[in-house]
Write an enzyme that holds these catalytic residues in place. Structure first.
Site, PDB file in Angstrom:
ATOM      1  N   CYS A 141       0.850  -1.225  -0.031  1.00  0.00           N
ATOM      2  CA  CYS A 141       0.039   0.190   0.066  1.00  0.00           C
ATOM      3  C   CYS A 141       1.052   1.202   0.050  1.00  0.00           C
ATOM      4  O   CYS A 141       1.429   1.565   1.025  1.00  0.00           O
ATOM      5  CB  CYS A 141      -0.820   0.031   1.240  1.00  0.00           C
ATOM      6  SG  CYS A 141      -1.871   1.529   1.315  1.00  0.00           S
ATOM      7  N   CYS A 144      -0.494   4.019   2.133  1.00  0.00           N
ATOM      8  CA  CYS A 144      -0.193   4.035   3.597  1.00  0.00           C
ATOM      9  C   CYS A 144       1.270   4.264   3.931  1.00  0.00           C
ATOM     10  O   CYS A 144       1.504   4.927   5.047  1.00  0.00           O
ATOM     11  CB  CYS A 144      -0.537   2.347   4.160  1.00  0.00           C
ATOM     12  SG  CYS A 144      -2.227   1.837   3.330  1.00  0.00           S
ATOM     13  N   ASP A 145       2.132   3.797   3.280  1.00  0.00           N
ATOM     14  CA  ASP A 145       3.460   3.681   3.463  1.00  0.00           C
ATOM     15  C   ASP A 145       4.452   4.526   2.934  1.00  0.00           C
ATOM     16  O   ASP A 145       5.727   4.528   3.281  1.00  0.00           O
ATOM     17  CB  ASP A 145       4.061   2.283   3.423  1.00  0.00           C
ATOM     18  CG  ASP A 145       3.114   1.295   4.283  1.00  0.00           C
ATOM     19  OD1 ASP A 145       2.549   1.724   5.315  1.00  0.00           O
ATOM     20  OD2 ASP A 145       3.221   0.291   4.099  1.00  0.00           O
TER      21      ASP A 145
END
Ligand code: NAP
Length: 343
Positions: A141, A144-145
């Site tokens: 992701c 997200c990261d």
């Protein structure tokens, strides 16, 4: 002799204890509904595969497992009963309108409504080191990261829309992004391919597969072993991140019977998160939607829980009055927000 099947009665059964399931449990618990949450492993879902999160409002930086514990504690505080290491085999709507959620151990949880939040699974490469360094360099992701890879060199594997789009997104943070594809042309849409070709921070490596994630168990990933399928050259790419985008599967296998879904298999719902099976609500990564984040999973689940509460009230009223009246039944089956709205 076959043991008699245990049947447990609840108002609502929630399948899965990721961010969506635990948010739904918080809300159904607050609504004083007898709530069972069935989780194959331990509460947390994808949070348990995430080292840090910095995109959850109110938590500028939090460990994934810490956030998972907070979600679970909060839901339990309002009375939701959690059944851990309890895999669900099937969710079936019975002729009397109740759902039978059958566990892998053969227990049955019976309820008028169910909220399925069993998520989805990013397809894995299946190479050595991939799972070992998940959350320590390997991610599925970018939204997200990506922020954890500021000024670092990262690799992306895949050649579809997700790989191209996310490679482009990653260049907001990473100093360099290698996009590794097993063939010599992308399957991504032309516009997304063009974004990749126009981005000076992205270098495409064609005809190449990733073979092994190298790293240090303490500090995380340090490199990616690659293999060019045409030249047979093998080398180590210096990269501290690997983002894998080779497809994603919604975990809808537990839902018995026909339900409406999109071409990729994601469950279609109405605005109250109800699927085409009346009383079966879904929230989180298995629902057809634009994005899949902790915040959107929680948002969907809030709506699903409140809508399920309304549905259960109507279901019980119909059962109490033994109503077979067509208009009552149709009101039950369209969970939609009434003029007064759901608050
Ligand atoms: P996808 O379209 O199925 O593409 C998967 C890619 O991964 C393909 O290029 C495939 O290579 C490669 N791949 C598969 N298995 C592999 C393996 N074991 N090793 C190396 N490479 C492998 O998946 P997606 O990109 O996740 O997209 C899924 C769906 O969501 C698509 O319909 C897509 O259009 C949609 N989507 C849309 C957007 C957007 O419109 N902005 C963004 C994301 C996703 P081959 O090409 O050689 O098969």
């Amino acid at each position: 002799m076959k043991q008699p099947t245990t049947v447990r009665e609840y108002d609502v059964v929630i399948v899965g204890a990721g961010p969506a399931g635990m948010t739904a449990a918080l809300y159904t618990g607050r609504a004083m509904l007898r709530t069972a949450v069935l989780e194959r492993g331990f509460p947390g879902g994808e949070l348990l595969n995430t080292e840090y999160l910095d995109d959850v409002p109110g938590f500028p930086k939090i460990l994934g497992h810490e956030l998972a514990e907070k979600f679970a504690t909060h839901a339990k505080q309002f009375g939701a009963e959690f059944f851990e290491t309890t895999g669900v085999a099937s969710v079936t709507k019975m002729p009397d309108g109740y759902f039978h959620t059958e566990t892998e151990n053969g227990e049955i949880f019976r309820s008028p409504a169910t909220i399925v939040t069993s998520g989805g699974t990013p397809i894995k490469l299946g190479i050595p080191g991939e799972l070992e360094y998940a959350g320590k360099g390997v991610s599925y992701c970018a939204i997200c990261d990506a922020a954890f890879f500021k000024q670092q060199v990262v690799a992306v594997v895949g050649g579809g829309d997700a790989a191209c789009e996310e490679a482009d997104f990653l260049t907001r943070y990473a100093s360099k992004v290698y996009l590794i594809h097993r063939r010599n042309e992308f399957r991504a849409s032309k516009i997304l391919q063009q974004h990749v070709f126009d981005n000076p921070k992205i270098e495409v490596i064609w005809d190449t597969v990733a073979e092994k994630v190298e790293g240090n168990p303490q500090t995380g990933m340090t490199g990616l072993r690659l293999h060019n399928l045409i030249t047979q050259k093998r080398w180590l790419l210096d990269a501290t991140g690997l983002f894998v985008f080779i497809g994603f599967r919604p975990n809808t296998g537990v839902i018995a019977g026909h339900f409406e879904h999109d071409v990729m298999g994601y469950v279609l719902t109405d605005s109250a998160m109800m699927s085409s099976i009346p009383g079966l609500f879904v929230a989180g990564d298995l629902r057809a939607q634009l994005t899949r984040q902790v915040t959107t999973a929680s948002g969907d689940a809030t709506t699903a829980a409140i809508a399920a509460d309304k549905y259960i009230t109507r279901f019980k009223e119909m059962e109490r009055t033994n109503s077979t009246d067509a208009s009552t039944r149709s009101a039950l089956e369209s969970s939609h927000v009434s003029a007064g709205g759901y608050t």
